[in-house]
Enzyme design. Sequence first.
Site, mmCIF file in Angstrom:
data_model
loop_
_atom_site.group_PDB
_atom_site.id
_atom_site.type_symbol
_atom_site.label_atom_id
_atom_site.label_comp_id
_atom_site.label_asym_id
_atom_site.label_seq_id
_atom_site.Cartn_x
_atom_site.Cartn_y
_atom_site.Cartn_z
ATOM 1 N N ASN A 7 0.948 -1.172 0.025
ATOM 2 C CA ASN A 7 0.035 -0.040 -0.046
ATOM 3 C C ASN A 7 0.857 1.073 0.131
ATOM 4 O OD1 ASN A 7 -1.689 2.235 0.594
ATOM 5 N ND2 ASN A 7 -2.715 1.186 2.347
ATOM 6 N N LYS A 14 3.487 0.807 2.979
ATOM 7 C CA LYS A 14 3.209 -0.166 3.794
ATOM 8 C C LYS A 14 3.130 -1.637 3.395
ATOM 9 C CE LYS A 14 -0.043 2.672 6.343
ATOM 10 N NZ LYS A 14 -1.466 3.071 6.415
ATOM 11 N N ARG A 90 -2.857 -2.009 -3.215
ATOM 12 C CA ARG A 90 -3.897 -1.348 -2.986
ATOM 13 C C ARG A 90 -3.814 -0.301 -3.863
ATOM 14 N NH1 ARG A 90 -4.855 3.748 1.302
ATOM 15 N NH2 ARG A 90 -7.174 3.870 0.737
ATOM 16 N N HIS A 179 -12.676 3.293 0.620
ATOM 17 C CA HIS A 179 -12.788 2.658 1.738
ATOM 18 C C HIS A 179 -13.483 1.200 1.267
ATOM 19 C CE1 HIS A 179 -12.648 6.261 5.013
ATOM 20 N NE2 HIS A 179 -11.383 5.495 4.460
ATOM 21 N N HIS A 207 -17.375 2.988 8.911
ATOM 22 C CA HIS A 207 -15.885 3.027 9.068
ATOM 23 C C HIS A 207 -15.451 4.301 9.446
ATOM 24 C CE1 HIS A 207 -11.875 1.855 7.343
ATOM 25 N NE2 HIS A 207 -11.764 3.189 7.518
ATOM 26 N N GLY A 209 -12.315 6.221 11.076
ATOM 27 C CA GLY A 209 -10.940 6.233 11.283
ATOM 28 C C GLY A 209 -10.531 7.610 11.154
ATOM 29 N N ARG A 240 -10.712 16.081 7.645
ATOM 30 C CA ARG A 240 -11.614 16.484 6.518
ATOM 31 C C ARG A 240 -13.101 16.823 6.931
ATOM 32 N NH1 ARG A 240 -10.568 11.332 3.889
ATOM 33 N NH2 ARG A 240 -8.539 11.443 3.204
ATOM 34 N N MET A 283 -9.338 11.330 18.219
ATOM 35 C CA MET A 283 -10.560 11.173 19.293
ATOM 36 C C MET A 283 -10.269 11.045 20.631
ATOM 37 S SD MET A 283 -13.761 11.330 19.101
ATOM 38 C CE MET A 283 -14.342 10.970 17.529
ATOM 39 N N VAL A 331 -11.726 4.547 15.464
ATOM 40 C CA VAL A 331 -12.727 5.227 16.226
ATOM 41 C C VAL A 331 -13.661 4.118 16.250
ATOM 42 C CG1 VAL A 331 -14.342 7.018 16.741
ATOM 43 C CG2 VAL A 331 -12.113 7.596 15.835
ATOM 44 N N GLU A 333 -13.955 0.937 16.198
ATOM 45 C CA GLU A 333 -13.257 -0.505 16.773
ATOM 46 C C GLU A 333 -13.233 -0.126 18.293
ATOM 47 O OE1 GLU A 333 -10.053 -2.129 14.956
ATOM 48 O OE2 GLU A 333 -11.318 -1.885 12.724
ATOM 49 N N ASN A 334 -12.452 1.173 18.627
ATOM 50 C CA ASN A 334 -12.074 1.427 19.836
ATOM 51 C C ASN A 334 -12.976 2.257 20.979
ATOM 52 O OD1 ASN A 334 -9.435 -0.101 19.851
ATOM 53 N ND2 ASN A 334 -9.035 1.316 17.926
ATOM 54 N N GLU A 384 -7.897 -4.602 5.676
ATOM 55 C CA GLU A 384 -8.137 -4.522 4.268
ATOM 56 C C GLU A 384 -6.761 -5.256 3.458
ATOM 57 O OE1 GLU A 384 -9.065 0.008 3.574
ATOM 58 O OE2 GLU A 384 -8.452 -0.146 5.530
#
Length: 402
Positions: A7, A14, A90, A179, A207, A209, A240, A283, A331, A333-334, A384
């Site tokens: 990616n 990555k 990706r 995404h 989603h 993030g 954004r 966050m 965000v 997930e956590n 992903e």
Amino acid sequence: MKILVINTGSSSLKYQILNMKDEKLLCKGLVERIGGKDAKIIHKIDGKKHEEVIEIKDHEKALNEVLKLIINNEFGCLKDIKEIVAVGHRVVHGGEKFASSVLITNEVKKALEENIELAPLHNPPNLLGIEAAEKLLPGVPMVGVFDTAFHQTMPPEAYLYPIPYEIYHKYKIRRYGFHGTSHRFVSQRAAEILNKNIKELKIITVHLGNGASIAAIDGGKVIDTSMGFTPLEGVVMGTRSGDIDPSIPIYLIRKGYTPDEVDNILNKKSGMYGLSNYLSNDMRDIREAKSKGDEHCKFAIDVYVYRIAKYIGAYATALGGVDAIIFTAGVGENSTSIRRHVCNRLKIFGVELDQEKNVKLNSSEAIISSENSKVKVLIVPTNEELMIARDTKDIISKRVEA
Ligand code: AMP
């Protein structure tokens, strides 16, 4: 079957190596600040971390260093680079041409070049990653997995903007959505967790993030999504803005801002960062500041939650009902409190969280709605890279069979 997933960003790369026999992650890492004298490689294997700071002039050199690490005696996960049977890339923008992942050929690369105008920040580095891999792993098949592809099933009423057709045709301005690999992964996984055929489910994937988007998925097919022509549209994100009155940029330009300045404000200085009065885009920082009485951070969270709930409400209407809401990414997930605040606003749809599960099962794959809830609410950590590796394996296997 060992697959390398890549990616690439403008100054980053990555990577992951996955063994597709059991879908196990063998090693992964990140190269940052490509193009500089102090590029950093962070390589992880079995919970151990190895870091290097060296000069890396381009993506090819970055991948070369990564391949050396992958077969390194001490930190590597492969004995020989020849064990890599395929590479999954990706790719951000597949335009209208790609509705699914594809084997990368010269023709595909040409189509990606044509899409550069649509994703000037993302597609060029994606192409650099493909070219670097082709040079360093000659003869190894490569697959492109597009962020936009999963959303190509949207009907015209969802993807057309109410602007003249000539603009759509001339500049390809329409909703694409992003995404997609994440929305696809978590919706498929949710159907498995619920032990249901995805064809029978109406799912809203959330989603959240640093970038954030929501998708309405009917029977496994996207019918609408919140990101649009670019990833700027939709819900509030880290930096954004998400949806704003389209006249605001025009107004600012008439006030003397340059288009680049407006671009920078809306993409890098808005969202949670702007609403928290430049405190943070993260966050965790915003929640902490809110708990200490910071009013901007309270407003930031209120706007964030309100707009997510509004989208979910709209998508429940678009779907004609909703069976499951899936929270994913940093965000989603956590953050137990963001999930709680969002779901509190969805009572009209019969959404009820099991508050204990929401806290106790935080960040793990779980159903967190109560027994009485009319809608299932799930946390599904996104992956992903695994989705890219699965697509790569499928396409390569079909190629071998043919
Ligand atoms: P992603 O883009 O999916 O990596 O998500 C990154 C974002 O997730 C960060 O900027 C944080 O805002 C958020 N995040 C990560 N961990 C937590 C956490 N424990 N609680 C709340 N938000 C988190």
